[in-house]
Design an enzyme around this catalytic site. Structure first.
Site, PDB file in Angstrom:
ATOM      1  N   LYS A   1       0.823  -1.211   0.000  1.00 34.00           N
ATOM      2  CA  LYS A   1       0.000   0.000   0.000  1.00 34.00           C
ATOM      3  C   LYS A   1       0.857   1.260   0.000  1.00 34.00           C
ATOM      4  CE  LYS A   1      -4.192  -1.882   2.052  1.00 34.00           C
ATOM      5  NZ  LYS A   1      -5.062  -1.905   3.239  1.00 34.00           N
TER       6      LYS A   1
ATOM      7  N   LYS B   1      -8.079 -11.745 -10.013  1.00 35.68           N
ATOM      8  CA  LYS B   1      -9.080 -11.999  -8.989  1.00 35.68           C
ATOM      9  C   LYS B   1     -10.215 -10.977  -9.117  1.00 35.68           C
ATOM     10  CE  LYS B   1      -9.223 -12.323  -4.003  1.00 35.68           C
ATOM     11  NZ  LYS B   1      -8.532 -12.073  -2.749  1.00 35.68           N
TER      12      LYS B   1
ATOM     13  N   LYS C   1     -13.703  -4.937  -7.338  1.00 32.57           N
ATOM     14  CA  LYS C   1     -14.426  -3.785  -7.878  1.00 32.57           C
ATOM     15  C   LYS C   1     -13.488  -2.829  -8.593  1.00 32.57           C
ATOM     16  CE  LYS C   1     -17.448  -2.040  -4.932  1.00 32.57           C
ATOM     17  NZ  LYS C   1     -18.709  -1.615  -4.328  1.00 32.57           N
TER      18      LYS C   1
END
Ligand code: TRP
Ligand code: SF4
Length: 328
Positions: free
Chosen positions: A114, A194, A197
């Protein structure tokens, strides 16, 4: 008092859920609810550790609550609540901050990923994310945590936090086991990554059936099967991986025979999947619509969830504070 073992899991407030979330996690949680005392928390405090839009967060939390309840997290059978409604999580997080060596945090895989992605906004909150997650779990003295493979490291970290606290202040927190779900890893409609959204390759759990069909119709199958008269290989077909989620064994056998023998067209095969998927999604969509019509019932369920959670959390927190020399 229930003697059942306790589990806790966190739900990212990323709005409406897709079939990857459902078959990968929620379906499994619904089974676990029968045997465990279950706590599910919508982790809004984790969601704010990366760049986010404060105008959209309330709806993301709300949609996550409605979809998960509609999908089977019945507030009468589990404790479902919003993380920030139980401030004890953050208080325990602080205590745990003070027993955690700094060096370990920077080594966490999810932190590294991240912070790579958002170089200009690497906050202390993001670094401390695993400590808040440990607090989420330890504050209920959870016996086990059902998560996906990607959370295994955070769980190992949680056990270390518990061990460190116990070593310094006396045995207090049980070390929670990792329950890697038998949940499926659902691929996206593109067949390449995978389902997620952010990739835009998802099928929503409460998406309109027409819209789902419009996505399925052009979706990739076995690419070597160019014409209907060509035999196909189900093991190279993303749609077949979807069939395994919802299609009964007998029908699966027919599809394998039809596909390898070029007796069924891909469109018909997709239709069979679509119909079986709708058998799962129709009741969820109906429950979701009922919940939407009665927002006060949902708000009340979340209030009650937070109330139940707080009673447990307060007790654990007070015990920890006492051990640390913080309460009289
Ligand atoms: N980190 C988890 C995820 O990304 C979410 C989470 C937060 C969680 N707190 C938790 C999961 C506690 C299990 C237990 O999915
Ligand atoms: Fe896939 Fe079904 Fe087409 Fe075979 S018939 S390639 S399993 S969609």
């Amino acid at each position: 008092m229930s003697k059942r073992k306790r589990i806790l899991s966190g739900i990212q407030p990323s709005g409406t859920i897709h079939i990857g979330n459902y078959f990968g996690a929620v379906e499994n949680w619904v089974h676990l609810m029968k045997d465990y005392d279950c706590f599910f928390t919508i982790v809004d405090l984790h969601a704010i550790t990366v760049t986010y839009d404060q105008a959209l967060l309330p709806k993301r939390v709300w949609d996550a609550a409605l979809d998960n309840m509609a999908a089977g997290l019945d507030p009468d059978k589990c404790t479902i609540f919003v993380q920030s409604h139980v401030p004890e999580h953050t208080e325990l997080c602080w205590l745990l901050n003070c027993v955690t060596p700094l060096g370990e945090l920077g080594r966490m895989t999810q932190f590294k990923e991240k912070s790579e992605r958002e170089r200009e906004n690497v906050t202390a909150g993001l670094l401390n994310y695993p400590i808040l997650q440990a607090a989420d779990i330890l504050i209920y003295k959870a016996d086990a945590v059902p998560v996906g493979e990607d959370q295994a490291q955070h769980l190992e970290f949680t056990r270390e936090v518990a061990r460190r606290f116990n070593g310094r202040f006396g045995g207090y927190f049980p070390e929670p086991a990792t329950l890697i779900g038998r949940g499926a890893r659902v691929m996206g409609l593109d067949g390449d990554s995978k389902m997620s959204k952010s990739m835009g390759n998802h099928i929503g759990v409460v998406e309109a059936p027409d819209s789902i069909w419009e996505k399925l119709r052009p979706a990739k199958t076995d690419e070597a099967r160019k014409r209907r008269t060509d035999p196909g290989d189900p093991d190279r077909c993303n749609i077949f991986s979807y069939h395994k989620l919802v299609t009964p064994d007998g029908e699966i056998k027919e599809i394998v025979a039809g596909c390898t023998g070029a007796k069924i067209g891909c469109l018909d095969c997709k239709k069979v999947f679509f119909n079986n998927l709708m058998k799962v999604l129709d009741p969820i969509r109906e429950r979701r619509q009922a919940l939407e019509k009665d927002p006060e019932r949902v708000r009340e369920a979340l209030r009650e969830g937070a109330r139940k959670a707080r009673a447990v959390a307060r007790e654990t927190l007070d015990g920890a504070k006492k051990l640390m020399g913080l309460l009289g």
